[in-house]
Design a protein around this motif. Structure first.
Motif, mmCIF file in Angstrom:
data_model
loop_
_atom_site.group_PDB
_atom_site.id
_atom_site.type_symbol
_atom_site.label_atom_id
_atom_site.label_comp_id
_atom_site.label_asym_id
_atom_site.label_seq_id
_atom_site.Cartn_x
_atom_site.Cartn_y
_atom_site.Cartn_z
ATOM 1 N N UNK A 1 0.740 -1.504 -0.672
ATOM 2 C CA UNK A 1 0.364 -0.559 -0.160
ATOM 3 C C UNK A 1 1.035 1.112 0.181
ATOM 4 N N UNK A 2 2.226 1.095 0.771
ATOM 5 C CA UNK A 2 2.710 2.668 0.648
ATOM 6 C C UNK A 2 4.043 2.810 -0.228
ATOM 7 N N UNK A 3 4.105 1.366 -0.555
ATOM 8 C CA UNK A 3 4.830 2.035 -2.255
ATOM 9 C C UNK A 3 4.016 2.287 -3.144
ATOM 10 N N UNK A 4 2.742 1.679 -3.235
ATOM 11 C CA UNK A 4 1.997 1.339 -4.065
ATOM 12 C C UNK A 4 2.234 3.066 -5.064
ATOM 13 N N UNK A 5 2.195 4.638 -4.660
ATOM 14 C CA UNK A 5 2.497 5.639 -5.436
ATOM 15 C C UNK A 5 4.040 5.753 -6.272
ATOM 16 N N UNK A 6 4.680 5.148 -5.350
ATOM 17 C CA UNK A 6 6.034 5.250 -6.069
ATOM 18 C C UNK A 6 6.113 4.047 -7.271
ATOM 19 N N UNK A 7 5.753 3.091 -7.463
ATOM 20 C CA UNK A 7 5.881 2.436 -7.830
ATOM 21 C C UNK A 7 4.644 2.783 -9.334
ATOM 22 N N UNK A 8 3.632 3.480 -9.441
ATOM 23 C CA UNK A 8 3.081 3.909 -10.425
ATOM 24 C C UNK A 8 3.487 4.739 -10.511
ATOM 25 N N UNK A 9 4.741 6.216 -9.773
ATOM 26 C CA UNK A 9 5.277 6.639 -11.269
ATOM 27 C C UNK A 9 6.242 6.316 -11.677
ATOM 28 N N UNK A 10 6.437 4.992 -11.365
ATOM 29 C CA UNK A 10 7.719 4.715 -12.359
ATOM 30 C C UNK A 10 6.869 4.141 -13.787
ATOM 31 N N UNK A 11 5.351 3.822 -13.981
ATOM 32 C CA UNK A 11 4.937 3.330 -14.819
ATOM 33 C C UNK A 11 4.870 4.744 -16.028
ATOM 34 N N UNK A 12 4.475 6.049 -15.075
ATOM 35 C CA UNK A 12 4.232 7.151 -15.572
ATOM 36 C C UNK A 12 5.683 7.389 -16.202
ATOM 37 N N UNK A 13 6.645 7.487 -15.865
ATOM 38 C CA UNK A 13 7.852 7.615 -15.968
ATOM 39 C C UNK A 13 8.221 7.183 -17.140
ATOM 40 N N UNK A 14 8.605 5.612 -17.258
ATOM 41 C CA UNK A 14 9.432 4.693 -17.657
ATOM 42 C C UNK A 14 8.062 3.851 -19.050
ATOM 43 N N UNK A 15 6.605 3.964 -18.450
ATOM 44 C CA UNK A 15 5.716 3.153 -19.649
ATOM 45 C C UNK A 15 5.662 1.831 -18.945
ATOM 46 N N UNK A 16 4.560 1.330 -19.502
ATOM 47 C CA UNK A 16 3.934 0.169 -18.886
ATOM 48 C C UNK A 16 4.848 -0.772 -18.955
ATOM 49 N N UNK A 17 5.621 -1.409 -20.459
ATOM 50 C CA UNK A 17 6.440 -2.633 -21.156
ATOM 51 C C UNK A 17 7.061 -1.997 -20.530
ATOM 52 N N UNK A 18 8.166 -1.541 -19.642
ATOM 53 C CA UNK A 18 9.648 -1.008 -19.320
ATOM 54 C C UNK A 18 9.247 -1.523 -17.749
ATOM 55 N N UNK A 19 8.013 -0.862 -17.128
ATOM 56 C CA UNK A 19 8.283 -0.889 -15.241
ATOM 57 C C UNK A 19 7.664 -1.672 -15.176
ATOM 58 N N UNK A 20 6.143 -2.881 -15.288
ATOM 59 C CA UNK A 20 5.583 -3.771 -15.236
ATOM 60 C C UNK A 20 5.797 -4.914 -15.184
ATOM 61 N N UNK A 21 6.721 -5.475 -16.418
ATOM 62 C CA UNK A 21 6.999 -6.504 -16.914
ATOM 63 C C UNK A 21 8.002 -6.681 -15.298
ATOM 64 N N UNK A 22 9.017 -6.295 -14.833
ATOM 65 C CA UNK A 22 10.650 -5.967 -14.701
ATOM 66 C C UNK A 22 9.708 -6.510 -12.761
ATOM 67 N N UNK A 23 8.720 -5.306 -12.627
ATOM 68 C CA UNK A 23 7.790 -5.782 -11.456
ATOM 69 C C UNK A 23 6.704 -6.965 -11.151
ATOM 70 N N UNK A 24 5.961 -7.603 -12.117
ATOM 71 C CA UNK A 24 5.541 -9.071 -12.407
ATOM 72 C C UNK A 24 6.759 -9.765 -11.877
ATOM 73 N N UNK A 25 7.537 -9.889 -12.537
ATOM 74 C CA UNK A 25 8.635 -11.096 -12.597
ATOM 75 C C UNK A 25 9.526 -11.783 -11.544
ATOM 76 N N UNK A 26 10.097 -9.862 -10.734
ATOM 77 C CA UNK A 26 9.862 -10.353 -9.159
ATOM 78 C C UNK A 26 8.741 -9.994 -8.262
ATOM 79 N N UNK A 27 8.070 -9.901 -8.738
ATOM 80 C CA UNK A 27 6.633 -10.193 -7.159
ATOM 81 C C UNK A 27 6.322 -11.372 -8.028
ATOM 82 N N UNK A 28 6.300 -12.019 -8.424
ATOM 83 C CA UNK A 28 6.451 -13.775 -8.769
ATOM 84 C C UNK A 28 7.547 -14.242 -8.565
ATOM 85 N N UNK A 29 8.193 -14.096 -8.233
ATOM 86 C CA UNK A 29 9.402 -14.821 -8.202
ATOM 87 C C UNK A 29 9.372 -14.212 -6.132
#
Length: 412
Positions: free
Chosen positions: A60-88
């Motif tokens: 919850x607390x880091x949600x805005x920071x992760x969303x800022x990465x999506x805004x800054x780098x775009x969903x394609x570059x930001x979401x895939x690494x997050x999903x990989x780390x989260x899943x691992x």
């Protein structure tokens, strides 16, 4: 329903939305599976509760920071690494629980890290809706559809785990959650709609808005979250006081049914009022419905009051996201939605702790009234603020609902 069908007929919308929902189903499955798996592996409810709390807080607390990465780098570059780390990290937690090992510290560190990497699929999808739909009425319907589907995911997720644990170890549910978020995220970023989105490399303003106060939608969302979080515990106390503790899930189900109906109706109505005014109206309605719930003499009347309460939940949250999108600067839409999401979750967590202290000290009817008070106060604060009075509704496109048109620029 034809209005919602028109939303999904928007080019590439159905594919992206389906992928996002698939990934978001993980958020309804993984948390409960994590609690059950850690309890079975460690033999301690205290360890399970601590790991879950750390997972939720970091998410919850880091949600805005992760969303800022999506805004800054775009969903394609930001979401895939997050999903990989989260899943691992979820896989690591599942393996430890399956082996029956791991201490509280190790589980806590992994749970915290997993929560910190949670991909913001909900905020990203809402930003994508804003990119796909130029017509304001269509965008409102899309947000309502998104909110109702999200509600159904969080209801169905625990049901899936309830069936799953009858046949296998709860850690399998964690693995299922990891698989869902990875597959859903990869499918989302591979969709043509996401490929067309451009990142905003420029650093947005600190507020993330065009000179407008970003606290307004988040404040009301926090008030709504406090009400929702409180009522979940109050319903259990009410049912137990009437000798029917087993009825609590059904009463909460009535709340979800009301929320789904309210969300669908909200999206189908052509509102004349601006989002700020509607948001305050829904919050006041929620507070009033909770006060009526406190006066319920029995379980059946409380069930009706829960349906009535739910009618305001999804519309309030949907409108809060919509209002945040109106206020957001072009490069901060995802982050603006994430702040609303953070406010809702933080409010719910705070309410769970506060109501536990009040329920034994005040009459239950007054507890219901107090549960709605934050939503009422936040609504009054928003409506009395000069910025809210200055907000004009965004012009509605004059093009037909399912035809593309120029994007309105007011409040952008």
């Amino acid at each position: 329903m034809s209005s919602y069908a028109a939303v999904l007929r928007t080019p590439h919308a159905a594919r992206a939305f389906g992928a996002a929902l698939l990934g978001r189903l993980s958020y309804g499955i993984a948390p409960l599976a994590l609690v059950l798996a850690v309890k079975q592996g460690s033999g301690s409810y205290a360890v399970a509760g601590t790991v879950m709390a750390l997972f939720g807080i970091s998410s919850v607390l880091l949600s805005p920071a992760r969303a800022a990465l999506v805004d800054r780098h775009g969903p394609r570059r930001a979401l895939a690494p997050m999903a990989a780390l989260y899943g691992a990290l979820l896989v690591a937690l599942a393996v430890i629980c399956l082996l029956g090992g791991g201490g509280a510290l190790q589980l806590g560190v992994l749970g915290t890290a997993a929560g910190a990497c949670t991909p913001p699929l909900g905020p990203t999808m809402r930003t994508l809706w804003s990119e796909l739909l130029a017509d304001r009425r269509m965008l409102e319907r899309a947000y309502s559809l998104d909110g109702v589907c999200e509600e159904l995911l969080f209801v169905s997720g625990p049901l899936v785990i309830g069936v799953l644990v009858q046949f296998c170890h709860p850690a399998v549910g964690i693995l299922l959650g990891a698989g869902l978020v990875i597959v859903g995220t990869l499918a989302l970023v591979a969709s043509p709609a996401v490929r067309a989105m451009q990142p905003s490399p420029g650093r947005p303003t600190a507020a993330g808005t065009k000179g407008r106060a970003p606290w307004r939608p988040a404040l009301v969302a926090a008030g709504v979250g406090l009400g929702i979080g409180a009522v979940e515990l109050l319903v259990l106390v009410f049912a137990d006081a009437h000798g029917r503790a087993s009825a609590a899930p059904w009463l909460l189900g009535a709340l979800s049914v009301g929320s789904a109906v309210g969300g669908l109706v909200n999206g189908a109505v052509h509102w004349q009022r601006p989002a700020a005014a509607r948001l305050a109206l829904f919050a006041v309605g929620l507070a009033g419905a909770l006060a009526l719930a406190g006066a319920a003499p029995g379980l059946f009347t409380l069930a009706g009051a829960m349906v009535l309460t739910g009618l305001f939940v999804a519309p309030a949250l949907t409108t809060a996201y919509l209002y945040a999108d109106e206020l957001a600067a072009p490069g901060a839409r995802t982050r603006a939605g994430a702040w609303v999401n953070t406010a809702v979750n933080a409010g719910g967590s705070a309410a769970s702790a506060g109501v536990g202290l009040l329920a034994g000290r005040l009459p239950l009817a007054w507890c219901f009234v107090l549960a709605g008070l934050p939503a009422l106060c936040s609504a009054l604060a928003v409506r009395s603020s000069r910025g809210a009075r200055a907000d004009a509704p965004r012009p509605v496109s004059g093009t037909p609902a399912d035809q593309p048109g120029p994007r309105p620029t007011a409040d952008r």
